[in-house]
Write a protein that holds these residues in place. Structure first.
Motif, PDB file in Angstrom:
ATOM      1  N   ILE A  21      37.579  -6.332  18.269  1.00 24.11           N
ATOM      2  CA  ILE A  21      36.877  -5.341  18.282  1.00 24.11           C
ATOM      3  C   ILE A  21      37.831  -4.544  18.681  1.00 24.11           C
ATOM      4  CG2 ILE A  21      38.148  -5.509  20.785  1.00 24.11           C
ATOM      5  CD1 ILE A  21      34.975  -4.914  21.488  1.00 24.11           C
ATOM      6  N   MET A  22      39.251  -4.088  18.394  1.00 24.03           N
ATOM      7  CA  MET A  22      40.432  -3.491  17.635  1.00 24.03           C
ATOM      8  C   MET A  22      39.730  -2.381  16.596  1.00 24.03           C
ATOM      9  SD  MET A  22      42.131  -2.401  20.501  1.00 24.03           S
ATOM     10  CE  MET A  22      43.203  -1.939  19.751  1.00 24.03           C
ATOM     11  N   GLU A  23      39.677  -3.235  15.502  1.00 28.25           N
ATOM     12  CA  GLU A  23      38.916  -3.054  14.479  1.00 28.25           C
ATOM     13  C   GLU A  23      38.156  -2.696  14.153  1.00 28.25           C
ATOM     14  OE1 GLU A  23      39.746  -6.506  12.171  1.00 28.25           O
ATOM     15  OE2 GLU A  23      41.750  -7.045  11.990  1.00 28.25           O
ATOM     16  N   LEU A  24      36.960  -2.290  14.658  1.00 27.78           N
ATOM     17  CA  LEU A  24      35.286  -2.341  14.888  1.00 27.78           C
ATOM     18  C   LEU A  24      35.359  -0.818  16.177  1.00 27.78           C
ATOM     19  CD1 LEU A  24      33.457  -5.244  15.435  1.00 27.78           C
ATOM     20  CD2 LEU A  24      33.836  -4.318  12.993  1.00 27.78           C
ATOM     21  N   CYS A  25      36.577  -0.276  16.434  1.00 28.24           N
ATOM     22  CA  CYS A  25      36.502   1.097  17.701  1.00 28.24           C
ATOM     23  C   CYS A  25      37.791   1.262  17.776  1.00 28.24           C
ATOM     24  CB  CYS A  25      35.471   0.603  19.181  1.00 28.24           C
ATOM     25  SG  CYS A  25      35.085  -1.103  19.925  1.00 28.24           S
ATOM     26  N   GLU A  26      37.605   1.961  18.942  1.00 32.33           N
ATOM     27  CA  GLU A  26      39.160   2.633  19.406  1.00 32.33           C
ATOM     28  C   GLU A  26      38.739   2.486  21.257  1.00 32.33           C
ATOM     29  OE1 GLU A  26      39.955   7.721  20.177  1.00 32.33           O
ATOM     30  OE2 GLU A  26      38.691   7.355  18.937  1.00 32.33           O
ATOM     31  N   LEU A  27      39.913   1.750  20.795  1.00 34.74           N
ATOM     32  CA  LEU A  27      40.780   1.976  22.555  1.00 34.74           C
ATOM     33  C   LEU A  27      41.224   3.606  22.239  1.00 34.74           C
ATOM     34  CD1 LEU A  27      41.190   0.549  24.840  1.00 34.74           C
ATOM     35  CD2 LEU A  27      43.675  -0.459  23.511  1.00 34.74           C
ATOM     36  N   PHE A  28      41.456   4.417  24.298  1.00 32.04           N
ATOM     37  CA  PHE A  28      41.284   5.447  24.391  1.00 32.04           C
ATOM     38  C   PHE A  28      41.543   5.650  25.398  1.00 32.04           C
ATOM     39  CE2 PHE A  28      36.785   6.034  24.990  1.00 32.04           C
ATOM     40  CZ  PHE A  28      36.478   6.454  26.333  1.00 32.04           C
ATOM     41  N   LYS A  29      41.913   4.660  26.211  1.00 29.65           N
ATOM     42  CA  LYS A  29      41.923   4.561  27.163  1.00 29.65           C
ATOM     43  C   LYS A  29      42.275   3.104  27.879  1.00 29.65           C
ATOM     44  CE  LYS A  29      40.936   6.435  32.181  1.00 29.65           C
ATOM     45  NZ  LYS A  29      40.081   7.764  32.655  1.00 29.65           N
ATOM     46  N   LEU A  30      43.323   2.779  28.590  1.00 29.90           N
ATOM     47  CA  LEU A  30      43.757   1.430  29.384  1.00 29.90           C
ATOM     48  C   LEU A  30      44.139   1.682  30.474  1.00 29.90           C
ATOM     49  CD1 LEU A  30      43.595  -1.481  28.900  1.00 29.90           C
ATOM     50  CD2 LEU A  30      45.692  -1.406  27.919  1.00 29.90           C
ATOM     51  N   GLU A  31      43.381   1.436  31.158  1.00 27.70           N
ATOM     52  CA  GLU A  31      44.275   1.297  33.029  1.00 27.70           C
ATOM     53  C   GLU A  31      44.033  -0.393  33.982  1.00 27.70           C
ATOM     54  OE1 GLU A  31      41.317   2.585  35.652  1.00 27.70           O
ATOM     55  OE2 GLU A  31      41.387   5.288  34.553  1.00 27.70           O
ATOM     56  N   VAL A  32      45.732  -0.476  34.014  1.00 23.37           N
ATOM     57  CA  VAL A  32      45.464  -1.659  34.371  1.00 23.37           C
ATOM     58  C   VAL A  32      46.148  -1.201  35.895  1.00 23.37           C
ATOM     59  CG1 VAL A  32      47.574  -4.007  34.094  1.00 23.37           C
ATOM     60  CG2 VAL A  32      46.743  -2.640  32.244  1.00 23.37           C
ATOM     61  N   HIS A  33      45.327  -1.996  36.795  1.00 24.12           N
ATOM     62  CA  HIS A  33      46.139  -2.390  38.134  1.00 24.12           C
ATOM     63  C   HIS A  33      46.045  -3.789  39.107  1.00 24.12           C
ATOM     64  CE1 HIS A  33      43.743   2.182  38.186  1.00 24.12           C
ATOM     65  NE2 HIS A  33      43.529   1.066  37.845  1.00 24.12           N
ATOM     66  N   GLY A  34      47.476  -3.696  40.009  1.00 27.48           N
ATOM     67  CA  GLY A  34      48.288  -4.338  40.156  1.00 27.48           C
ATOM     68  C   GLY A  34      48.854  -4.303  41.508  1.00 27.48           C
TER      69      GLY A  34
END
Length: 95
Positions: free
Chosen positions: A79-92
């Motif tokens: 999926i990283m080769e097909l599209c752009e990761l532009f935001k990532l949130e991690v909560h805990g």
């Protein structure tokens, strides 16, 4: 503040090029299928609005996150080769 909540949630946001939409949606189905068999996965699913794809996922502690990444690592790479990761949130909890 500690609530005792063991859930770690992850929220990646991807920008999907229109010409790759079908391939990305097929990958989403594979992600959901694999994640549904993870005993430490609390919830997992995708939403899409125009060209923004969002995944809402939650795991029982760090062990659940690690097990998930081991389970879907190859799909994540695709999926990283097909599209752009532009935001990532991690909560805990920090503990």
């Amino acid at each position: 503040m500690t609530s005792g909540d063991q859930c770690i949630s992850i929220h990646p946001y991807f920008r999907v090029p229109p010409e790759r939409d079908d391939a990305v949606m097929k990958l989403c189905e594979q992600f959901v299928d694999r994640s549904s068999r993870e005993p430490l996965c609390l919830y997992y699913g995708f939403t899409k609005s125009e060209q923004t794809l969002h995944c809402r996922e939650g795991y029982r502690g760090a062990a659940g996150v690690i097990a998930h990444l081991d389970n879907v690592g190859d799909l994540l790479q695709e999926i990283m080769e097909l599209c752009e990761l532009f935001k990532l949130e991690v909560h805990g909890e920090s503990d």
